[in-house]
Design an enzyme around this catalytic site. Structure first.
Site, mmCIF file in Angstrom:
data_model
loop_
_atom_site.group_PDB
_atom_site.id
_atom_site.type_symbol
_atom_site.label_atom_id
_atom_site.label_comp_id
_atom_site.label_asym_id
_atom_site.label_seq_id
_atom_site.Cartn_x
_atom_site.Cartn_y
_atom_site.Cartn_z
ATOM 1 N N LYS A 77 46.738 71.042 -1.469
ATOM 2 C CA LYS A 77 46.168 70.101 -0.510
ATOM 3 C C LYS A 77 46.533 70.616 0.879
ATOM 4 C CE LYS A 77 46.606 65.164 0.325
ATOM 5 N NZ LYS A 77 47.309 63.946 -0.063
ATOM 6 N N HIS B 241 46.074 68.943 3.820
ATOM 7 C CA HIS B 241 46.285 67.897 4.827
ATOM 8 C C HIS B 241 47.363 66.953 4.289
ATOM 9 C CE1 HIS B 241 43.387 66.404 1.933
ATOM 10 N NE2 HIS B 241 43.869 65.208 2.197
#
Ligand code: OMP
Length: 216
Positions: A102, A104
């Protein structure tokens, strides 16, 4: 057969997680049986499965501090085991991973407790050729965790390749010194099938498959 082994096999049959027929495995082998842990899809079924895993882990005597459940199927399994251990008086930290990083928010691929310096018990569904388990070992080492044990629901007791007649579980244990614990294995399934009139007809194809791909 110890209680948790036959209890697990009966639960797997009841949940339709253990099926007989023709299934192509990740390794490309065509198997007369398949274990699909995804069929443990209710709170009760997962709690009962977690109980069987915890019995197998406790009877192995393996020492560990924390659980790791590899994505995807290891995640609910490790969670169910952590909940079961909490009922037994052990509040175990738990970690799992994402398959895709991921970029963010908190970022990264690991979720849950930090593994650095901790003795980690890997929780997975099945070991066939050992590929999934080796990937999990690499993830733990990259996070500076100490792999201490591997527990699976089913050890299919299959060779990893034609040149090595050890089972994948035996090969991983011998190469790494890390014990592989199984709630049940193919030998248990064969014994269980002998005592069950509905399964006895599946013994022949299981024995033929074991003769082709089974370990020594
Ligand atoms: P290996 O990575 O070859 O050890 O295979 C283990 C993985 O195969 C499991 O994590 C499952 O994704 C899948 N599998 C099952 O779920 N159940 C089976 O009975 C057999 C397999 C398999 O493909 O070998």
């Amino acid at each position: 057969m110890s209680d948790h082994r036959s209890r697990f096999l009966q639960l797997a049959l009841n949940a339709d997680a253990l099926r007989f027929g023709q299934f192509t495995l990740k390794s490309g082998r065509v198997s007369p049986y398949f274990f699909n842990a995804g069929r443990f899809d209710t709170g009760l079924a997962l709690a009962q499965l977690g109980n069987c895993y915890a019995d197998a882990v406790e009877s192995s005597g393996v020492a560990f501090d924390q659980l790791f459940g590899p994505a995807y199927k290891g995640i609910p399994l490790a969670t169910a085991i952590a909940c079961e251990f909490s009922h037994r008086g052990r509040n175990l930290p738990l970690t799992f991973n994402r398959k895709e990083a991921k970029d963010h928010g908190e970022g990264g691929t690991l979720i849950g407790a930090d593994m650095a310096g901790k003795r980690i018990l890997i929780v997975d569904d099945v070991i066939t050729a050992g590929t999934a388990i080796r990937e999990a070992l690499a993830i733990i080492r990259a996070a500076n965790g100490i792999p201490a044990g591997i527990v699976v629901a089913l050890d299919r007791q299959e060779i990893a390749s034609e040149d090595d007649r050890r089972s994948a579980a035996q090969a991983v244990a011998a190469e790494t010194g890390i014990p592989v614990i199984a709630v049940a294995n193919l030998a248990d399934l064969l014994a269980f099938a002998s005592g069950n009139p509905e399964l006895v007809g599946y013994r022949e194809p299981l024995l033929a498959y074991r003769a082709r791909y089974g370990s020594n």
